[in-house]
Design an enzyme around this catalytic site. Structure first.
Site, PDB file in Angstrom:
ATOM      1  N   ASP A   1     154.625 -35.459 -15.535  1.00 44.77           N
ATOM      2  CA  ASP A   1     153.151 -34.921 -15.748  1.00 44.77           C
ATOM      3  C   ASP A   1     153.102 -34.667 -17.640  1.00 44.77           C
ATOM      4  O   ASP A   1     153.744 -34.936 -18.670  1.00 44.77           O
ATOM      5  CB  ASP A   1     152.382 -33.691 -15.130  1.00 44.77           C
ATOM      6  CG  ASP A   1     151.194 -33.938 -14.349  1.00 44.77           C
ATOM      7  OD1 ASP A   1     149.706 -34.900 -15.437  1.00 44.77           O
ATOM      8  OD2 ASP A   1     150.824 -33.794 -13.623  1.00 44.77           O
TER       9      ASP A   1
ATOM     10  N   GLU B   1     128.650 -38.281 -14.029  1.00 42.65           N
ATOM     11  CA  GLU B   1     129.912 -38.921 -15.280  1.00 42.65           C
ATOM     12  C   GLU B   1     129.265 -40.453 -15.810  1.00 42.65           C
ATOM     13  O   GLU B   1     129.776 -41.069 -16.681  1.00 42.65           O
ATOM     14  CB  GLU B   1     131.635 -39.225 -14.779  1.00 42.65           C
ATOM     15  CG  GLU B   1     131.919 -38.344 -14.956  1.00 42.65           C
ATOM     16  CD  GLU B   1     132.131 -37.469 -13.549  1.00 42.65           C
ATOM     17  OE1 GLU B   1     130.743 -38.088 -12.494  1.00 42.65           O
ATOM     18  OE2 GLU B   1     131.946 -36.137 -13.493  1.00 42.65           O
TER      19      GLU B   1
ATOM     20  N   ASN C   1     130.027 -37.924  -7.621  1.00 40.28           N
ATOM     21  CA  ASN C   1     131.002 -37.688  -8.972  1.00 40.28           C
ATOM     22  C   ASN C   1     131.803 -38.654  -9.001  1.00 40.28           C
ATOM     23  O   ASN C   1     132.495 -39.550  -8.073  1.00 40.28           O
ATOM     24  CB  ASN C   1     131.520 -36.563  -8.287  1.00 40.28           C
ATOM     25  CG  ASN C   1     132.717 -35.853  -9.952  1.00 40.28           C
ATOM     26  OD1 ASN C   1     132.481 -35.387 -10.570  1.00 40.28           O
ATOM     27  ND2 ASN C   1     133.588 -36.005  -9.735  1.00 40.28           N
TER      28      ASN C   1
HETATM   29  C1  LIG Z   1     145.183 -39.707 -17.778  1.00 37.15           C
HETATM   30  C2  LIG Z   1     144.892 -38.600 -17.348  1.00 37.15           C
HETATM   31  C3  LIG Z   1     145.567 -38.363 -15.456  1.00 37.15           C
HETATM   32  C4  LIG Z   1     145.086 -37.512 -14.932  1.00 37.15           C
HETATM   33  N1  LIG Z   1     145.304 -36.856 -13.996  1.00 37.15           N
HETATM   34  C5  LIG Z   1     144.146 -35.574 -12.917  1.00 37.15           C
HETATM   35  C6  LIG Z   1     144.607 -36.171 -11.645  1.00 37.15           C
HETATM   36  O1  LIG Z   1     146.222 -36.261 -11.254  1.00 37.15           O
HETATM   37  N2  LIG Z   1     144.286 -34.420 -11.418  1.00 37.15           N
HETATM   38  C7  LIG Z   1     143.326 -34.044 -11.021  1.00 37.15           C
HETATM   39  O2  LIG Z   1     142.543 -33.073 -10.602  1.00 37.15           O
HETATM   40  N3  LIG Z   1     142.923 -33.966 -12.332  1.00 37.15           N
HETATM   41  C8  LIG Z   1     143.191 -34.711 -13.215  1.00 37.15           C
HETATM   42  N4  LIG Z   1     143.036 -35.688 -14.944  1.00 37.15           N
HETATM   43  C9  LIG Z   1     142.022 -34.737 -15.197  1.00 37.15           C
HETATM   44  C10 LIG Z   1     140.744 -35.095 -14.769  1.00 37.15           C
HETATM   45  O3  LIG Z   1     140.139 -36.128 -14.663  1.00 37.15           O
HETATM   46  C11 LIG Z   1     139.649 -34.056 -15.067  1.00 37.15           C
HETATM   47  O4  LIG Z   1     139.638 -32.616 -15.209  1.00 37.15           O
HETATM   48  C12 LIG Z   1     137.891 -34.134 -14.898  1.00 37.15           C
HETATM   49  O5  LIG Z   1     136.939 -33.507 -15.517  1.00 37.15           O
HETATM   50  C13 LIG Z   1     138.061 -34.569 -13.473  1.00 37.15           C
HETATM   51  O6  LIG Z   1     136.121 -34.627 -13.209  1.00 37.15           O
HETATM   52  P1  LIG Z   1     135.789 -33.880 -12.409  1.00 37.15           P
HETATM   53  O7  LIG Z   1     135.093 -32.407 -13.334  1.00 37.15           O
HETATM   54  O8  LIG Z   1     134.810 -35.022 -11.598  1.00 37.15           O
HETATM   55  O9  LIG Z   1     136.468 -33.167 -11.123  1.00 37.15           O
HETATM   56  C14 LIG Z   1     143.910 -36.106 -15.890  1.00 37.15           C
HETATM   57  C15 LIG Z   1     143.033 -36.769 -16.660  1.00 37.15           C
HETATM   58  C16 LIG Z   1     144.328 -37.825 -17.849  1.00 37.15           C
HETATM   59  C17 LIG Z   1     143.513 -37.454 -18.767  1.00 37.15           C
HETATM   60 MN   LIG Z   2     132.501 -34.412 -12.533  1.00 37.07          MN
END
Ligand SMILES: Cc1cc2nc3c(=O)[nH]c(=O)nc-3n(C[C@H](O)[C@H](O)[C@H](O)COP(=O)(O)O)c2cc1C
Ligand SMILES: [Mn+2]
Length: 479
Positions: free
Chosen positions: A280, A230, A166
């Protein structure tokens, strides 16, 4: 089209006239943040700060901070048609000829799977003895932030049971020269992996890439289904395999062309630490909470790396254009599940999921409510706080039109529904962290099958003959 790496994208932005290089000395501590916030509120360009006081490394920010640059980042002309070419492959071929035509397409897709290569530019410098984060111009974004944060990392982990990989973008708070805090929120895949390692008391290896082809970075923020890797999605976006290299000190792979790679581990025996506050994307500080520590074992980087980052805060900002790309790209995927959905819109002020406007072709009583519940059941769309469903004659891209028509059409007590469910960890109003209520508004015309027996009025529209006449005579009136 595929960018080889981040600097290929930077060159492209430069050629497009979408990049501003800033040579004046600037401070990592709030100054870059204030400049960037002003520029993004004025729809300004991507910024490359080449002279960050005390650092040799330039800072790239606001690179995807407009629709034009976000599309360019993904090498797309428009978002809407992107998935169509993949859907065609899922349709049942009607003849042997059709089947044969599909074969080369399938072979093409096989070429887009991530591919392991022996080495890459991210290995130009390898630091294994006492690696330190101190050379990186990591920003402090907002005055009340708990520290400095790496805000645009690609965090690579592996499920200890299934072995599936992931990548998520989770911010990382700097604790000291070799310790970060991993802000993977409860519902995210990184957190699910971490929970399994904790359960098995197994050391969790983590690799972090900073500064990649933007299609890779975008893939890390995209809410993909569980176990959909991804880097495969990134391959589909760029129509070319992502080249991955093995890490030095952990059994993981990272993009070969990354600018900077951090390798390390999370110790399951160690206590969680206080992370935050952090200014945030809600426009508010997310509160302190407990997250695990990452211990650095190795840094690899290019000889002259670029530090790619982002600030989030009150909208509009760079991440809104990423959210918009997700909304536009995935509309067609949602329509596969719910063909009655005509369009969908998450206005920037709703911080992605606080407000979801949906238009549908209503076919039966209760149809609007079925769609609300469908959305609440879809991956990260479960966070949708307020869903407003309108008929297909409402343009959901026009928020004024939605407000006008929806507010006319509802009898609030009848048409508003509250349900309990998981909410975004960043929601500061929910009664408990991660759990609270959602609101669905059925703003469609009500039918007699739904118990509405009064006549429904027509919308006011001038006759086309009179419109044409007035248009023709407009100057005669002296305007
Ligand atoms: C700039 C930015 C910062 C982010 N920071 C976080 C974070 O600190 N923690 C988090 O859980 N998701 C954060 N996200 C959202 C995740 O990247 C997003 O939910 C993503 O789908 C997570 O990947 P996963 O589905 O494989 O867990 C952020 C998104 C962006 C665009
Ligand atoms: Mn994922």
């Amino acid at each position: 089209m595929a960018y080889r790496d981040l600097r290929h994208f930077i060159d492209t932005l430069d050629k497009m006239g979408e990049l501003k290089r800033i040579q004046a000395p600037v401070d990592w501590n709030l100054e870059i943040s204030e400049i960037t916030d002003r520029v993004s509120k004025q729809n300004g360009p991507a910024l490359l700060f080449e002279n960050v006081t005390g650092y040799k490394i330039p800072v790239l920010i606001n690179a995807m901070g407009s629709k034009k640059r976000m599309l360019a980042a993904l090498g797309l002309e428009s978002y809407e048609d992107f998935f169509q070419k993949y859907f065609e492959l899922l349709e049942k071929p009607s003849s042997m000829m059709d089947k044969l035509k599909l074969l080369p397409r399938l072979a093409e897709i096989a070429q887009m799977m991530p591919k392991t290569v022996k080495t890459g530019a991210c290995k130009e410098v390898i630091l294994k003895d006492n690696p330190s984060l101190d050379f990186l111009p990591i920003l402090k974004c907002w005055p009340k932030d708990g520290g400095r944060y790496i805000t645009l990392p690609l965090v690579f982990t592996v499920d200890p049971r299934s072995g599936k990989h992931n990548v998520g973008c989770y911010r990382l708070q700097v604790m000291d020269s070799n310790t970060l805090l991993m802000h993977w929120q409860l519902h995210k895949h990184g957190a699910a992996h971490h929970k399994k390692y904790m359960g098995e008391k197994k050391r969790m290896e983590v690799a972090i890439a900073i500064g990649c082809d933007p299609a890779l970075t975008f893939s890390a923020i995209t809410p993909l289904p569980d176990d959909l890797y991804e880097m495969l999605f990134a391959g589909l976006l760029r129509e070319k395999a992502v080249e991955m290299v093995p890490c030095e000190t952990v059994d993981l792979e990272v993009p070969a062309h990354a600018e900077i790679v951090l390798e390390g581990f999370v110790d399951p025996e160690e206590e969680l630490r206080t992370e935050g506050p952090f200014g945030d994307h809600t426009g508010y500080y997310s509160l302190e909470d407990l997250y695990p520590a990452f211990h650095l074992t190795c840094i690899t980087h290019r000889k002259d790396p670029v530090y790619h980052t982002i600030i989030v805060g009150p909208p509009p900002q760079e991440d809104d254009y990423m959210g918009q790309a997700v909304e536009r790209l995935f509309l067609s995927v949602i329509q596969k599940q719910f063909p009655e959905i005509v369009d969908m819109h998450m206005p920037f002020e709703g911080i992605f999921h606080n407000l979801v406007l949906v238009s549908i072709r209503k076919r039966y009583a209760g149809h609007a409510r079925k769609i609300m519940h469908g959305i609440w059941g879809l991956g990260q769309a479960m966070f949708s706080k307020v869903i407003v469903i309108v008929d297909d004659d409402v343009d959901v891209q026009n928020v004024r039109e939605v407000a006008w028509k929806a507010l006319n059409h509802i009898d609030p007590e009848r048409d508003i529904e509250f349900v309990m469910g998981p909410v975004d960890v960043l929601d500061h109003a929910s009664r408990l962290m991660g759990y609270g209520s959602h609101m669905g508004v059925d703003a469609t015309r009500k039918w007699k099958e739904e118990g509405f027996t009064r006549p429904w009025p027509d919308e006011i529209v001038m006759s086309s003959e009179i419109k044409a006449l007035v248009t023709k005579r407009w100057k005669d009136y002296g305007f």
